[in-house]
Write an enzyme that holds these catalytic residues in place. Structure first.
Site, mmCIF file in Angstrom:
data_model
loop_
_atom_site.group_PDB
_atom_site.id
_atom_site.type_symbol
_atom_site.label_atom_id
_atom_site.label_comp_id
_atom_site.label_asym_id
_atom_site.label_seq_id
_atom_site.Cartn_x
_atom_site.Cartn_y
_atom_site.Cartn_z
ATOM 1 C CD1 TRP A 33 -13.889 12.647 -13.725
ATOM 2 C CD2 TRP A 33 -12.012 13.010 -12.580
ATOM 3 N NE1 TRP A 33 -12.914 13.004 -14.628
ATOM 4 C CE2 TRP A 33 -11.746 13.217 -13.962
ATOM 5 C CE3 TRP A 33 -10.972 13.183 -11.673
ATOM 6 C CZ2 TRP A 33 -10.503 13.594 -14.432
ATOM 7 C CZ3 TRP A 33 -9.731 13.548 -12.148
ATOM 8 C CH2 TRP A 33 -9.500 13.756 -13.514
ATOM 9 C CD GLU B 37 -2.974 -0.799 -0.056
ATOM 10 O OE1 GLU B 37 -3.369 0.344 -0.321
ATOM 11 O OE2 GLU B 37 -3.278 -1.794 -0.732
ATOM 12 C CD1 TRP C 3 -1.463 0.306 -3.596
ATOM 13 C CD2 TRP C 3 -1.827 1.316 -5.559
ATOM 14 N NE1 TRP C 3 -2.142 -0.575 -4.413
ATOM 15 C CE2 TRP C 3 -2.378 0.028 -5.611
ATOM 16 C CE3 TRP C 3 -1.931 2.145 -6.680
ATOM 17 C CZ2 TRP C 3 -3.025 -0.457 -6.755
ATOM 18 C CZ3 TRP C 3 -2.575 1.662 -7.813
ATOM 19 C CH2 TRP C 3 -3.111 0.380 -7.839
ATOM 20 C CD1 TRP D 299 -17.396 14.941 -17.029
ATOM 21 C CD2 TRP D 299 -18.179 13.279 -15.773
ATOM 22 N NE1 TRP D 299 -16.447 13.943 -17.031
ATOM 23 C CE2 TRP D 299 -16.902 12.914 -16.264
ATOM 24 C CE3 TRP D 299 -18.851 12.363 -14.950
ATOM 25 C CZ2 TRP D 299 -16.287 11.691 -15.976
ATOM 26 C CZ3 TRP D 299 -18.245 11.145 -14.659
ATOM 27 C CH2 TRP D 299 -16.992 10.824 -15.164
ATOM 28 C CD1 TRP E 182 -10.330 12.003 -5.699
ATOM 29 C CD2 TRP E 182 -12.361 11.653 -6.591
ATOM 30 N NE1 TRP E 182 -11.274 12.313 -4.742
ATOM 31 C CE2 TRP E 182 -12.525 12.114 -5.272
ATOM 32 C CE3 TRP E 182 -13.487 11.363 -7.353
ATOM 33 C CZ2 TRP E 182 -13.781 12.291 -4.696
ATOM 34 C CZ3 TRP E 182 -14.757 11.543 -6.782
ATOM 35 C CH2 TRP E 182 -14.880 11.995 -5.461
ATOM 36 C CG ASN F 134 -8.120 3.128 0.622
ATOM 37 O OD1 ASN F 134 -7.942 4.054 -0.164
ATOM 38 N ND2 ASN F 134 -8.128 1.861 0.247
HETATM 39 P P1 FAD Z 1 -2.591 2.791 5.424
HETATM 40 O O1 FAD Z 1 -3.587 1.798 4.928
HETATM 41 O O2 FAD Z 1 -1.985 2.565 6.739
HETATM 42 O O3 FAD Z 1 -1.449 2.865 4.293
HETATM 43 C C1 FAD Z 1 -0.141 3.366 4.591
HETATM 44 C C2 FAD Z 1 0.230 4.466 3.643
HETATM 45 O O4 FAD Z 1 0.295 3.997 2.304
HETATM 46 C C3 FAD Z 1 -0.766 5.618 3.603
HETATM 47 O O5 FAD Z 1 -0.556 6.494 4.681
HETATM 48 C C4 FAD Z 1 -0.489 6.231 2.248
HETATM 49 O O6 FAD Z 1 0.615 7.096 2.286
HETATM 50 C C5 FAD Z 1 -0.132 5.013 1.397
HETATM 51 N N1 FAD Z 1 -1.321 4.541 0.697
HETATM 52 C C6 FAD Z 1 -2.190 3.601 1.100
HETATM 53 N N2 FAD Z 1 -3.136 3.406 0.149
HETATM 54 C C7 FAD Z 1 -2.852 4.243 -0.852
HETATM 55 C C8 FAD Z 1 -3.447 4.516 -2.130
HETATM 56 N N3 FAD Z 1 -4.537 3.874 -2.568
HETATM 57 N N4 FAD Z 1 -2.895 5.472 -2.903
HETATM 58 C C9 FAD Z 1 -1.792 6.139 -2.512
HETATM 59 N N5 FAD Z 1 -1.176 5.913 -1.327
HETATM 60 C C10 FAD Z 1 -1.696 4.982 -0.523
HETATM 61 N N6 FAD Z 1 -3.955 9.245 0.189
HETATM 62 C C11 FAD Z 1 -3.267 10.339 0.562
HETATM 63 O O7 FAD Z 1 -2.234 10.217 1.228
HETATM 64 N N7 FAD Z 1 -3.692 11.585 0.200
HETATM 65 C C12 FAD Z 1 -4.825 11.779 -0.534
HETATM 66 O O8 FAD Z 1 -5.162 12.918 -0.850
HETATM 67 C C13 FAD Z 1 -5.576 10.641 -0.903
HETATM 68 N N8 FAD Z 1 -6.739 10.770 -1.593
HETATM 69 C C14 FAD Z 1 -7.441 9.644 -1.975
HETATM 70 C C15 FAD Z 1 -8.612 9.793 -2.727
HETATM 71 C C16 FAD Z 1 -9.331 8.681 -3.131
HETATM 72 C C17 FAD Z 1 -10.590 8.857 -3.955
HETATM 73 C C18 FAD Z 1 -8.884 7.391 -2.789
HETATM 74 C C19 FAD Z 1 -9.659 6.170 -3.212
HETATM 75 C C20 FAD Z 1 -7.721 7.229 -2.047
HETATM 76 C C21 FAD Z 1 -6.981 8.346 -1.635
HETATM 77 N N9 FAD Z 1 -5.796 8.227 -0.861
HETATM 78 C C22 FAD Z 1 -5.090 9.351 -0.521
HETATM 79 C C23 FAD Z 1 -5.246 6.899 -0.554
HETATM 80 C C24 FAD Z 1 -5.684 6.286 0.788
HETATM 81 O O9 FAD Z 1 -7.069 6.367 0.923
HETATM 82 C C25 FAD Z 1 -5.028 6.945 2.002
HETATM 83 O O10 FAD Z 1 -3.637 7.032 1.797
HETATM 84 C C26 FAD Z 1 -5.272 6.123 3.265
HETATM 85 O O11 FAD Z 1 -6.643 5.988 3.497
HETATM 86 C C27 FAD Z 1 -4.612 6.796 4.445
HETATM 87 O O12 FAD Z 1 -4.841 6.080 5.622
HETATM 88 P P2 FAD Z 1 -3.650 5.343 6.362
HETATM 89 O O13 FAD Z 1 -2.496 6.245 6.505
HETATM 90 O O14 FAD Z 1 -4.219 4.728 7.583
HETATM 91 O O15 FAD Z 1 -3.272 4.230 5.289
#
Ligand code: FAD
Length: 518
Positions: A405, A320, A323, A352, A428, A387
């Site tokens: 979007w 993750e 990503w 849209w 997005w 997430n």
């Molecule tokens: P954990 O599950 O603990 O993951 C650890 C770290 O991995 C996160 O802190 C993040 O840095 C990275 N990560 C995890 N999943 C993703 C992912 N899908 N994409 C990119 N990085 C990821 N993340 C942001 O940091 N900033 C945003 O503005 C953002 N906007 C999002 C918008 C949408 C529509 C979606 C679907 C996802 C978005 N995310 C974003 C990704 C993800 O939702 C968040 O990083 C995550 O929910 C943060 O919670 P956590 O730190 O507990 O994540």
């Protein structure tokens, strides 16, 4: 389509040439989204240079309200940055390093102001970590050139990703457009070692020397947030206890997560009612922790010491964090995706909807779809959303409501504490099926099924939509469709603003038509 990648490489490759400039009275590190001392590449280089030349290291941060606007920074994010600066300033002062903070009105003043400060402080060396957004890359490239003309060197280095953009290529020599092969290549690139820096060591070894020479810089205060980004007293209290700022808080959070939660991450990460994820995104977005530290700490807990094997929770968590790198690589290679354009041009023609009433209901968490409303209220109250719910509400906005979007992408940036251009745009793009490696357009989340699967007992919904607290575990996912309409109505909970089945058909047609005409 590679100009930004070339710019990144060019910025990086001029390093050796620039190192020939001799240091004068001080060396400067310019903090941006890297608000920490440890495992900070540019800061470590600046410190080395200062040591080698036996001159003080000065740190600086430039606040630009216009930058906050351009990056759509939410008030809660601005507040987090300012709180972090307070802590960083204190930590650095203990090491006899000043953190000078200045506010400039317009972002285009920044390069000239930096040049003036360098003159004032007798500095010929400026260091910063690279930011991959187009405007920042262009600005930094111009600054390298302009400072060189003034006999000064500006080193801009890779730091924020575990593997810097441009280093992973598919067999045909291109940027990967699909995550899975990119991830295999990412893991192979990192190999066994992660190249983490030693703990930060101050070059300002003679206690008080820098303080005497640069007293004003130590004395400057961290500014208030611009008036349009200020929090109320109540919000401050709430956010400060919810989101402790600074590097130590980040490290504590990481260690606690690795100690208590990471093993169960793959089972719990999709359950919004569980505290099963790391909540480190705000720290990664502000740079209060490095992504390398995250990956290395997790990997070291793995008995196999592997990135992609051993404990399932650790493996999935690292994938993750990857990503985040993936979307930054995408940003560098296809910068237009972050300029309001879909990755594939044929997705530019979708018709849209701009129904403001629907958009408002979505923003306020009053769509009549409990899981969507719970998630939007979590965002509005906490500056954060789980997430799984980010995917649900993004799919709902772009497919059920067929709303552009980009409106949702913007609303997220304006409200998230962890708002990050590349990750937000990637998320997005994925959910609305217009990005790189997206969800296929014909896969449309059913909010009811998502709700039953990921919040089966309605714990998350009850927390955020208290009007529905008394409904049973079946009714709560769809009050008006499951015989609890009277109760919901009485509690003031709205009827669904649309019918999912009809919306699904409408979205499929709109996407099909848009792609055919694209
Ligand atoms: P954990 O599950 O603990 O993951 C650890 C770290 O991995 C996160 O802190 C993040 O840095 C990275 N990560 C995890 N999943 C993703 C992912 N899908 N994409 C990119 N990085 C990821 N993340 C942001 O940091 N900033 C945003 O503005 C953002 N906007 C999002 C918008 C949408 C529509 C979606 C679907 C996802 C978005 N995310 C974003 C990704 C993800 O939702 C968040 O990083 C995550 O929910 C943060 O919670 P956590 O730190 O507990 O994540």
């Amino acid at each position: 389509p590679r100009p930004m990648e070339d710019l990144v490489t060019a910025l990086y490759n001029t390093t050796e040439q620039r190192q020939r400039v001799e240091a004068k009275d001080s060396v400067i590190h310019w903090f941006k989204t890297d608000l920490r001392c440890n495992d900070n590449r540019a800061l470590a280089l600046a410190s080395e240079k200062a040591k080698e030349a036996a001159v003080p290291l000065i740190c600086m941060y430039i606040v630009s309200p216009q930058d906050f606007e351009a990056h759509l920074a939410s008030p809660v994010r601005v507040d987090f940055i300012l709180r972090t600066l307070e802590i960083l300033k204190r930590d650095l002062a203990k090491l006899d390093i000043p953190l000078y903070i200045e506010t400039v009105e317009r972002r285009k003043q920044i390069p000239d102001r930096i040049l003036e400060l360098m003159e004032q402080w007798g500095s010929r060396h400026l260091f910063a970590n690279m930011e991959y957004e187009v405007d920042e890359l262009r600005r930094e490239a111009n600054m390298v050139h302009d400072l060189a003309e003034n006999g000064k060197s500006f080193e801009v280095v890779h730091d924020t990703c575990v593997v810097p953009p441009g280093q992973l290529q598919s067999g045909s020599g291109n940027q990967y457009a699909v995550y899975s092969p990119w991830y295999r290549s990412w893991v192979a690139h990192i190999h066994a070692d992660l190249d983490l820096l030693e703990l930060f060591d101050s070059p300002n070894k003679n206690p008080g020397t820098a303080r005497k020479r640069f007293k004003d810089l130590f004395d400057c205060a961290v500014p208030e947030a611009p008036s349009n980004k200020q929090l109320t007293k109540e919000e401050k209290r709430r956010f400060h206890s919810m989101w402790p700022a600074g590097e130590n808080a980040a490290k504590e959070r990481l260690d606690k997560f690795c100690e208590e939660k990471i093993g169960g991450y793959s089972d719990n990460r999709n359950i919004p009612a569980e505290d099963g994820t790391s909540s480190l995104s705000v720290h990664l977005a502000s740079g209060t922790i490095s992504s390398r530290t995250c990956v290395r700490t997790a990997r070291d807990r793995n008995k196999t010491k592997k990135l992609d094997g051993g404990n399932e929770g650790i493996r999935v968590w690292i994938s993750e964090v990857a990503w985040r790198d993936f979307y930054k690589h995408v940003l560098v290679h296809w910068p237009y995706v972050c300029m309001n354009k879909p990755y594939k041009p044929e997705y530019s023609n979708i018709a849209w909807s701009y129904n403001e009433e629907h958009f408002k209901a979505w923003c306020e968490g009053r769509t009549g779809f409990p899981i969507v409303d719970a998630a939007m209220r979590q965002l509005n109250h906490n500056g954060y959303m789980h997430n799984r719910c980010r995917m649900i509400v993004a799919s709902f906005l772009s497919k059920d409501l067929l709303i552009d979007w980009r409106k949702g992408e913007r609303y997220f940036m304006e409200h998230l504490i962890d708002g990050d251009f590349a990750s937000n745009n990637g998320g997005w793009g994925f959910s609305a099926s217009v990005g790189v490696d997206p969800q296929p357009y014909f896969r449309i989340f059913n909010p009811l099924l998502q709700s039953e699967k990921f919040d089966p007992e309605g714990v998350y919904i009850r927390k955020w939509v208290p009007e529905l607290q008394d409904l049973d575990n079946k009714e709560i996912h769809d009050p008006y469709g499951r015989g609890a309409g009277a109760k919901a109505k009485k509690a003031g909970y709205p009827k669904p603003i649309v019918n999912h089945k009809d919306c699904r058909d409408r979205a499929l047609n709109a996407y099909k038509e848009g792609i055919a005409n694209g």
